[in-house]
Design a protein around this motif. Structure first.
Motif, PDB file in Angstrom:
ATOM      1  N   ASP A  17      -1.168  -0.409   0.583  1.00  0.00           N
ATOM      2  CA  ASP A  17      -0.794   0.743  -0.234  1.00  0.00           C
ATOM      3  C   ASP A  17      -0.890   0.451  -1.734  1.00  0.00           C
ATOM      4  O   ASP A  17      -0.543   1.302  -2.546  1.00  0.00           O
ATOM      5  N   ASP A  18      -1.391  -0.718  -2.129  1.00  0.00           N
ATOM      6  CA  ASP A  18      -1.626  -1.005  -3.538  1.00  0.00           C
ATOM      7  C   ASP A  18      -2.797  -0.165  -4.035  1.00  0.00           C
ATOM      8  O   ASP A  18      -3.834  -0.085  -3.383  1.00  0.00           O
ATOM      9  N   ILE A  19      -2.622   0.444  -5.176  1.00  0.00           N
ATOM     10  CA  ILE A  19      -3.646   1.308  -5.763  1.00  0.00           C
ATOM     11  C   ILE A  19      -3.960   0.780  -7.158  1.00  0.00           C
ATOM     12  O   ILE A  19      -3.062   0.539  -7.953  1.00  0.00           O
ATOM     13  N   VAL A  20      -5.239   0.631  -7.451  1.00  0.00           N
ATOM     14  CA  VAL A  20      -5.673   0.189  -8.773  1.00  0.00           C
ATOM     15  C   VAL A  20      -5.448   1.325  -9.761  1.00  0.00           C
ATOM     16  O   VAL A  20      -5.773   2.479  -9.476  1.00  0.00           O
ATOM     17  N   GLU A  21      -4.887   1.011 -10.916  1.00  0.00           N
ATOM     18  CA  GLU A  21      -4.590   2.009 -11.941  1.00  0.00           C
ATOM     19  C   GLU A  21      -5.314   1.675 -13.247  1.00  0.00           C
ATOM     20  O   GLU A  21      -5.827   0.572 -13.421  1.00  0.00           O
TER      21      GLU A  21
END
Length: 84
Positions: A17-21
């Motif tokens: 669930d890690d999302i690059v921002e």
């Protein structure tokens, strides 16, 4: 700001669930823009040579990658026209 490393196919040592921002670092390149389409998202990054690179993610998996755009507008145009 997070730093991510990939093996070319997926981000390493991250949760699903890690999302690059924006402003994160991926493979040594700073994320300068991001866009979402359906279940995938594109991150646009500044390469060391000044060109723009785009990675397309499905969760933590890299499903597309294109580099060498001269401007961010060119990269976003390609993404919006399904060329990436």
């Amino acid at each position: 700001m997070a730093t991510y490393i990939s093996n070319g196919k997926e981000l390493l040592d991250v949760e699903y669930d890690d999302i690059v921002e924006i402003n994160d670092i991926v493979d040594g390149m700073r994320v300068i823009s991001k866009d979402v389409r359906d279940d995938e998202y594109a991150v646009f990054m500044l390469e060391l040579n000044g060109n723009i690179c785009c990675y397309v993610f499905d969760e933590v998996f890299i499903i597309g990658r294109v580099s060498g755009f001269e401007t961010l507008q060119d990269a976003i145009y390609a993404w919006n026209n399904n060329e990436i």
